[in-house]
Design an enzyme around this catalytic site. Structure first.
Site, PDB file in Angstrom:
ATOM      1  CG  ASP A  20      -0.298  -0.040   2.596  1.00 21.92           C
ATOM      2  OD1 ASP A  20       1.045   0.296   2.528  1.00 21.92           O
ATOM      3  OD2 ASP A  20      -1.034  -0.674   3.542  1.00 21.92           O
ATOM      4  CB  CYS A  76       5.049  -2.357 -22.267  1.00 16.50           C
ATOM      5  SG  CYS A  76       6.682  -2.237 -22.177  1.00 16.50           S
ATOM      6  CG  HIS A  87       4.268  -9.805  -0.324  1.00 17.02           C
ATOM      7  ND1 HIS A  87       3.524 -10.132   0.720  1.00 17.02           N
ATOM      8  CD2 HIS A  87       5.223 -10.905  -0.275  1.00 17.02           C
ATOM      9  CE1 HIS A  87       3.876 -11.255   1.271  1.00 17.02           C
ATOM     10  NE2 HIS A  87       4.863 -11.566   0.975  1.00 17.02           N
ATOM     11  CG  ASN A 102      -1.318  -9.551  15.639  1.00 19.48           C
ATOM     12  OD1 ASN A 102      -2.712  -9.444  15.984  1.00 19.48           O
ATOM     13  ND2 ASN A 102      -0.907  -9.960  14.475  1.00 19.48           N
ATOM     14  N   GLY A 158       1.553  -6.435  13.265  1.00 15.49           N
ATOM     15  CA  GLY A 158       0.151  -6.369  12.297  1.00 15.49           C
ATOM     16  C   GLY A 158       0.192  -7.554  11.125  1.00 15.49           C
ATOM     17  CB  THR A 159       2.315 -10.034  10.041  1.00 14.84           C
ATOM     18  OG1 THR A 159       2.526 -11.190   9.162  1.00 14.84           O
ATOM     19  CG2 THR A 159       3.400 -10.210  10.834  1.00 14.84           C
ATOM     20  CB  CYS A 164       6.502  -5.140 -19.573  1.00 26.15           C
ATOM     21  SG  CYS A 164       5.653  -5.551 -21.351  1.00 26.15           S
TER      22      CYS A 164
HETATM   23  P1  OAD Z   1      -3.274 -10.884   7.217  1.00 26.99           P
HETATM   24  O1  OAD Z   1      -4.409 -10.399   7.079  1.00 26.99           O
HETATM   25  O2  OAD Z   1      -3.015 -12.456   7.293  1.00 26.99           O
HETATM   26  O3  OAD Z   1      -3.024 -10.736   8.969  1.00 26.99           O
HETATM   27  C1  OAD Z   1      -3.313  -9.622   9.607  1.00 26.99           C
HETATM   28  C2  OAD Z   1      -2.832  -9.158  11.175  1.00 26.99           C
HETATM   29  O4  OAD Z   1      -2.928  -8.019  11.604  1.00 26.99           O
HETATM   30  C3  OAD Z   1      -3.580 -10.210  11.993  1.00 26.99           C
HETATM   31  O5  OAD Z   1      -2.802 -11.058  12.932  1.00 26.99           O
HETATM   32  C4  OAD Z   1      -4.524  -9.201  12.754  1.00 26.99           C
HETATM   33  O6  OAD Z   1      -4.888  -9.756  14.052  1.00 26.99           O
HETATM   34  C5  OAD Z   1      -3.505  -8.093  12.839  1.00 26.99           C
HETATM   35  N1  OAD Z   1      -4.379  -6.805  13.184  1.00 26.99           N
HETATM   36  C6  OAD Z   1      -5.621  -6.564  12.719  1.00 26.99           C
HETATM   37  N2  OAD Z   1      -5.626  -5.198  13.061  1.00 26.99           N
HETATM   38  C7  OAD Z   1      -4.647  -4.715  13.880  1.00 26.99           C
HETATM   39  C8  OAD Z   1      -3.934  -3.498  14.137  1.00 26.99           C
HETATM   40  N3  OAD Z   1      -4.978  -2.340  14.225  1.00 26.99           N
HETATM   41  N4  OAD Z   1      -2.942  -3.367  14.725  1.00 26.99           N
HETATM   42  C9  OAD Z   1      -2.139  -4.551  14.650  1.00 26.99           C
HETATM   43  N5  OAD Z   1      -2.512  -5.739  14.181  1.00 26.99           N
HETATM   44  C10 OAD Z   1      -3.562  -5.778  13.657  1.00 26.99           C
HETATM   45  O7  OAD Z   1      -2.156 -10.173   6.759  1.00 26.99           O
HETATM   46  P2  OAD Z   1      -0.657 -10.572   6.378  1.00 26.99           P
HETATM   47  O8  OAD Z   1      -0.026 -11.167   7.587  1.00 26.99           O
HETATM   48  O9  OAD Z   1      -0.050  -9.043   6.425  1.00 26.99           O
HETATM   49  O10 OAD Z   1       0.265 -11.681   0.386  1.00 26.99           O
HETATM   50  O11 OAD Z   1      -0.600 -11.231   5.037  1.00 26.99           O
HETATM   51  C11 OAD Z   1       0.558 -11.846   4.568  1.00 26.99           C
HETATM   52  C12 OAD Z   1       0.401 -12.000   3.254  1.00 26.99           C
HETATM   53  O12 OAD Z   1      -0.916 -12.693   2.895  1.00 26.99           O
HETATM   54  C13 OAD Z   1      -0.186 -10.668   2.400  1.00 26.99           C
HETATM   55  O13 OAD Z   1       1.210  -9.879   2.182  1.00 26.99           O
HETATM   56  C14 OAD Z   1      -0.575 -11.020   1.332  1.00 26.99           C
HETATM   57  C15 OAD Z   1      -1.540 -12.178   1.952  1.00 26.99           C
HETATM   58  O14 OAD Z   1      -2.087 -13.152   0.935  1.00 26.99           O
HETATM   59  C16 OAD Z   1       0.169 -11.554  -0.931  1.00 26.99           C
HETATM   60  O15 OAD Z   1      -0.807 -11.129  -1.611  1.00 26.99           O
HETATM   61  C17 OAD Z   1       1.396 -12.249  -1.626  1.00 26.99           C
END
Ligand code: OAD
Length: 250
Positions: free
Chosen positions: A100, A153, A121, A219, A193-194, A129
């Site tokens: 983002d 392209c 990512h 988290n 936040g992952t 392209c």
């Molecule tokens: P997820 O959607 O899997 O996880 C989001 C995390 O953020 C969860 O653990 C939530 O509990 C947490 N969360 C939610 N609100 C929050 C807040 N206000 N503050 C802190 N944490 C919060 O997202 P990612 O782990 O980023 O890949 O996902 C990894 C990848 O999976 C993405 O980059 C994407 C997706 O498929 C691709 O598109 C290649």
């Protein structure tokens, strides 16, 4: 919080790994969970090379929607706190799974000269392209009404695609290598936040642990990393990161 501030303040090298949750309070949906994008959209129809080959218009429509959504949102206090940490401490490296661009926007808001985040990512605002090696930033709006109006392209006329990593694709090897180097050197890995389930990003904090460093997790809910983290801060990034960074920089 105090324990996390002390750990962060003492660390000479830090890697910060962020995921979709860091942008949730900016109004950008995460991927997993009840409100996540993958609940309403099927990744195999929208985020694979096969999906793009069979229906590039549909895939572009989805990415154009996400670009427009992000363009109307702003970095929040948590993004700004991380930008400050990177600006004030040369030993901090920011690695994100997000496409983002909000970390970079927060850095530019505070006039930071720190290295840009490593975008594992890719980015919603870059294209590449499908026929040649052309890659470029791309912020213009995309008309996804028909295949004919999709961006082309300027060098070979091939169809341009978002420069994001799709399921089944490899990450940029140089970016991954730099991220792992930073994680291995880090005394602290701050994970924000992952869900920590997508590789190779999920392995970065484990690299820090293996080389003797500590993990701090921010988290609202538990993740597979919570058990191995030295400190877990349960709550939203926008509330927890400003005091964490303020304490660490004090
Ligand atoms: P997820 O959607 O899997 O996880 C989001 C995390 O953020 C969860 O653990 C939530 O509990 C947490 N969360 C939610 N609100 C929050 C807040 N206000 N503050 C802190 N944490 C919060 O997202 P990612 O782990 O980023 O890949 O996902 C990894 C990848 O999976 C993405 O980059 C994407 C997706 O498929 C691709 O598109 C290649």
């Amino acid at each position: 919080m105090e324990e996390a501030q002390t750990l962060l303040a003492a660390a000479r090298s830090v890697v910060v790994l962020t995921g979709a949750g860091v942008s949730a309070e900016s109004g950008i949906p995460t991927f997993r969970g009840d409100e996540g994008l993958w609940k309403s959209y099927r990744p195999e129809r929208l985020a694979t090379p096969e999906a793009f080959a069979s229906d590039p218009r549909l895939v572009w429509e989805w990415y154009a929607w996400r670009r427009e959504l992000v363009a109307t949102r702003s970095p929040h206090s948590g993004h700004v706190a991380l930008a400050r940490l990177c600006q004030d401490r040369p030993g901090v490296r920011l690695v994100t799974q997000n496409v983002d661009g909000l970390h970079a926007r927060a850095a530019s808001e505070i006039g930071s000269g720190a290295a840009p985040p490593l975008e594992l990512h890719g980015s919603l605002f870059r294209v590449r392209c499908t026929a040649c090696r052309y890659r470029a930033p791309h912020t213009a709006s995309v008309d996804s009404g028909t295949v004919e109006t999709l961006p082309r392209c300027p060098e070979c006329g091939g169809l341009l695609r978002p420069a994001v990593v799709w399921f089944g694709e490899s990450l940029d090897a140089a970016v991954v290598a730099e991220a792992f180097r930073a994680a291995e050197e880090a005394e602290v890995c701050l994970v924000v936040g992952t869900s920590a389930v997508v590789q190779p990003a999920a392995a970065l904090p484990l690299s820090t642990l293996r080389t003797g460093g500590a993990v701090i997790e921010v988290n609202p809910v538990p993740t597979p990393l919570s058990q191995v983290a030295e400190v877990v801060l349960r709550g939203p990034a926008g509330e927890l990161l400003p005091p964490l960074v303020e304490g660490a920089l004090a």
